[in-house]
Design an enzyme around this catalytic site. Sequence first.
Site, PDB file in Angstrom:
ATOM      1  N   PRO A  79       0.834  -1.205   0.000  1.00  0.00           N
ATOM      2  CA  PRO A  79       0.000   0.000   0.000  1.00  0.00           C
ATOM      3  C   PRO A  79       0.865   1.250   0.000  1.00  0.00           C
ATOM      4  CG  PRO A  79       0.053  -1.008   2.195  1.00  0.00           C
ATOM      5  CD  PRO A  79       0.777  -1.947   1.268  1.00  0.00           C
ATOM      6  N   SER A 108      -3.912   1.527  -0.497  1.00  0.00           N
ATOM      7  CA  SER A 108      -3.827   2.363   0.713  1.00  0.00           C
ATOM      8  C   SER A 108      -5.149   3.079   0.952  1.00  0.00           C
ATOM      9  CB  SER A 108      -2.711   3.404   0.532  1.00  0.00           C
ATOM     10  OG  SER A 108      -2.809   4.393   1.538  1.00  0.00           O
ATOM     11  N   TYR A 132      -5.793   2.425   8.394  1.00  0.00           N
ATOM     12  CA  TYR A 132      -5.337   2.757   9.732  1.00  0.00           C
ATOM     13  C   TYR A 132      -6.565   2.764  10.637  1.00  0.00           C
ATOM     14  CZ  TYR A 132      -1.018   4.253   7.489  1.00  0.00           C
ATOM     15  OH  TYR A 132       0.143   4.279   6.772  1.00  0.00           O
ATOM     16  N   THR A 159      -2.614  -1.341   9.323  1.00  0.00           N
ATOM     17  CA  THR A 159      -1.217  -0.947   9.552  1.00  0.00           C
ATOM     18  C   THR A 159      -1.073  -0.413  10.968  1.00  0.00           C
ATOM     19  OG1 THR A 159      -0.931  -0.480   7.214  1.00  0.00           O
ATOM     20  CG2 THR A 159       0.650   0.543   8.723  1.00  0.00           C
ATOM     21  N   HIS A 257       7.842  -0.470   7.320  1.00  0.00           N
ATOM     22  CA  HIS A 257       7.277   0.626   6.533  1.00  0.00           C
ATOM     23  C   HIS A 257       8.337   1.190   5.568  1.00  0.00           C
ATOM     24  CE1 HIS A 257       3.298   2.786   7.279  1.00  0.00           C
ATOM     25  NE2 HIS A 257       3.774   3.510   6.273  1.00  0.00           N
ATOM     26  N   ASP A 288       7.738  -7.102   3.994  1.00  0.00           N
ATOM     27  CA  ASP A 288       8.181  -6.113   3.007  1.00  0.00           C
ATOM     28  C   ASP A 288       9.263  -5.267   3.627  1.00  0.00           C
ATOM     29  OD1 ASP A 288       7.235  -3.747   4.349  1.00  0.00           O
ATOM     30  OD2 ASP A 288       5.350  -3.766   3.258  1.00  0.00           O
TER      31      ASP A 288
HETATM   32  C1  LIG Z   1       5.454   6.890  -0.647  1.00  0.00           C
HETATM   33  C2  LIG Z   1       5.053   5.799   0.296  1.00  0.00           C
HETATM   34  C3  LIG Z   1       3.785   5.806   0.838  1.00  0.00           C
HETATM   35  C4  LIG Z   1       3.381   4.769   1.687  1.00  0.00           C
HETATM   36  N1  LIG Z   1       2.097   4.760   2.152  1.00  0.00           N
HETATM   37  C5  LIG Z   1       1.695   3.737   2.956  1.00  0.00           C
HETATM   38  C6  LIG Z   1       0.344   3.658   3.389  1.00  0.00           C
HETATM   39  O1  LIG Z   1      -0.504   4.481   3.051  1.00  0.00           O
HETATM   40  N2  LIG Z   1       0.005   2.625   4.208  1.00  0.00           N
HETATM   41  C7  LIG Z   1       0.908   1.663   4.590  1.00  0.00           C
HETATM   42  O2  LIG Z   1       0.549   0.730   5.326  1.00  0.00           O
HETATM   43  N3  LIG Z   1       2.191   1.712   4.158  1.00  0.00           N
HETATM   44  C8  LIG Z   1       2.594   2.706   3.349  1.00  0.00           C
HETATM   45  N4  LIG Z   1       3.870   2.739   2.896  1.00  0.00           N
HETATM   46  C9  LIG Z   1       4.795   1.631   3.254  1.00  0.00           C
HETATM   47  C10 LIG Z   1       4.704   0.505   2.219  1.00  0.00           C
HETATM   48  O3  LIG Z   1       3.461  -0.131   2.254  1.00  0.00           O
HETATM   49  C11 LIG Z   1       5.781  -0.560   2.439  1.00  0.00           C
HETATM   50  O4  LIG Z   1       5.742  -1.013   3.765  1.00  0.00           O
HETATM   51  C12 LIG Z   1       7.182  -0.081   2.105  1.00  0.00           C
HETATM   52  O5  LIG Z   1       7.191   0.809   1.018  1.00  0.00           O
HETATM   53  C13 LIG Z   1       8.045  -1.304   1.774  1.00  0.00           C
HETATM   54  O6  LIG Z   1       9.364  -0.939   1.573  1.00  0.00           O
HETATM   55  P1  LIG Z   1      10.026  -0.732   0.119  1.00  0.00           P
HETATM   56  O7  LIG Z   1       9.522   0.573  -0.389  1.00  0.00           O
HETATM   57  O8  LIG Z   1      11.472  -0.711   0.456  1.00  0.00           O
HETATM   58  O9  LIG Z   1       9.625  -1.902  -0.759  1.00  0.00           O
HETATM   59  C14 LIG Z   1       4.287   3.739   2.029  1.00  0.00           C
HETATM   60  C15 LIG Z   1       5.553   3.735   1.461  1.00  0.00           C
HETATM   61  C16 LIG Z   1       5.932   4.732   0.595  1.00  0.00           C
HETATM   62  C17 LIG Z   1       7.303   4.666  -0.035  1.00  0.00           C
END
Ligand SMILES: Cc1cc2nc3c(=O)[nH]c(=O)nc-3n(C[C@H](O)[C@H](O)[C@H](O)COP(=O)(O)O)c2cc1C
Length: 361
Positions: A79, A108, A132, A159, A257, A288
């Site tokens: 997401p 998301s 959330y 999350t 995250h 992740d």
């Molecule tokens: C720009 C951005 C926005 C994100 N928004 C959310 C979100 O809305 N909800 C959530 O659970 N995680 C969010 N994440 C975390 C991702 O779901 C994920 O855990 C993370 O990007 C994984 O790491 P990686 O980018 O190294 O693959 C976000 C990550 C990024 C880079």
Amino acid sequence: MTDNPDLLETYRTMAAKQLAIGPLAFLNGSAGAGLTQRANRLGFDDITISPRVLRDLRGGGTAIQLLNQSLKSPMLVAPIAYQTLFAPQGECATAMAAAAQGAGMVLSCQSATHMAKVQQAGEGNATWFQMYWQAAGRAATLKLADTAAATGFSALVLTVDAPVNGVRDAEITAAFRLPPDVTAVNLTNAPQPEFAPLKSGESLLFDRVASCLPNWDDVAWLCRNAPLPVIVKGVLSPADAALAVTAGVRAVIVSNHGGRVLDGVPAAIAALPAVVDEVQGAVPVLMDSGIRRGSDIFRALALGASAVLIGRPVMWGLVVNGAQGASHVLRMLRDELEVTMVLAGCRTIADITRDCVHLKR
Ligand SMILES: Cc1cc2nc3c(=O)[nH]c(=O)nc-3n(C[C@H](O)[C@H](O)[C@H](O)COP(=O)(O)O)c2cc1C
């Protein structure tokens, strides 16, 4: 060009050239000094692959079953909030890419596109809804879950590692603000709690925000009442994984995250084995944070993950070439996972077991 070009790195570089400084800081930035974001990558270097040779690999493949759904590979798009910052079609383009590659997609709750449109774009592909805990409490949280179920999502990802934003210097330096046309359109009707003005000596975080945060009883309540299976995302500690299982979740996602929340926590891949050991197969464990190669996916699966989520790399593809770019990134990762499996002597995903890797430290 280096002697050892990295295709995904090319996407990252091209995306960085195309994005304005604010959205780039939002996408690639990390929390604090970036220790955890770096650790997420370095953690994979500590895991060597132990190949077996001359095995019969006929009829093999990367397909899996996860929570009664079929995926062509053990990958889901993580997401990511506000994807219209990265391409005009935003979340719809990502959903098309995931569907084209038979990967799952987690939308998301801070999607900039209406959830029904994203569902439609994904054409019935496995899609989960990330949310959330809503500040207004249980009823508001359940309402959002009900809407996701009615729209066709098949699981809820709660999350739990980001009750507040991490300290994100890159975003502050770039003075990043969401443009007025990029909003969390699925949350606009969510009721917000009303706070009295802060008294002198009161802390915004501890005296206001903290009163709206959920606990494990709330998670158990959601698991009992939500119309869909609940998955928790953002667990690093085995003790929390055990509490999540007791609360009734149907899967646990080991994640920090992408290093965006609490800097200084361990790499997600380093935290994975202890969580898997604690959960003992009671529910699937996903992970992740830092996956950049198909061989990283192999390592995570060998350490007990049932599937992985991919975050920023899919967005780099989205920036560079919309749905096709995101699709190509997912394809590259799947192709590389296949090659790794063949070279390591694993016919199916179930064959990727802990003895396929060796932890250097
Ligand atoms: C720009 C951005 C926005 C994100 N928004 C959310 C979100 O809305 N909800 C959530 O659970 N995680 C969010 N994440 C975390 C991702 O779901 C994920 O855990 C993370 O990007 C994984 O790491 P990686 O980018 O190294 O693959 C976000 C990550 C990024 C880079």
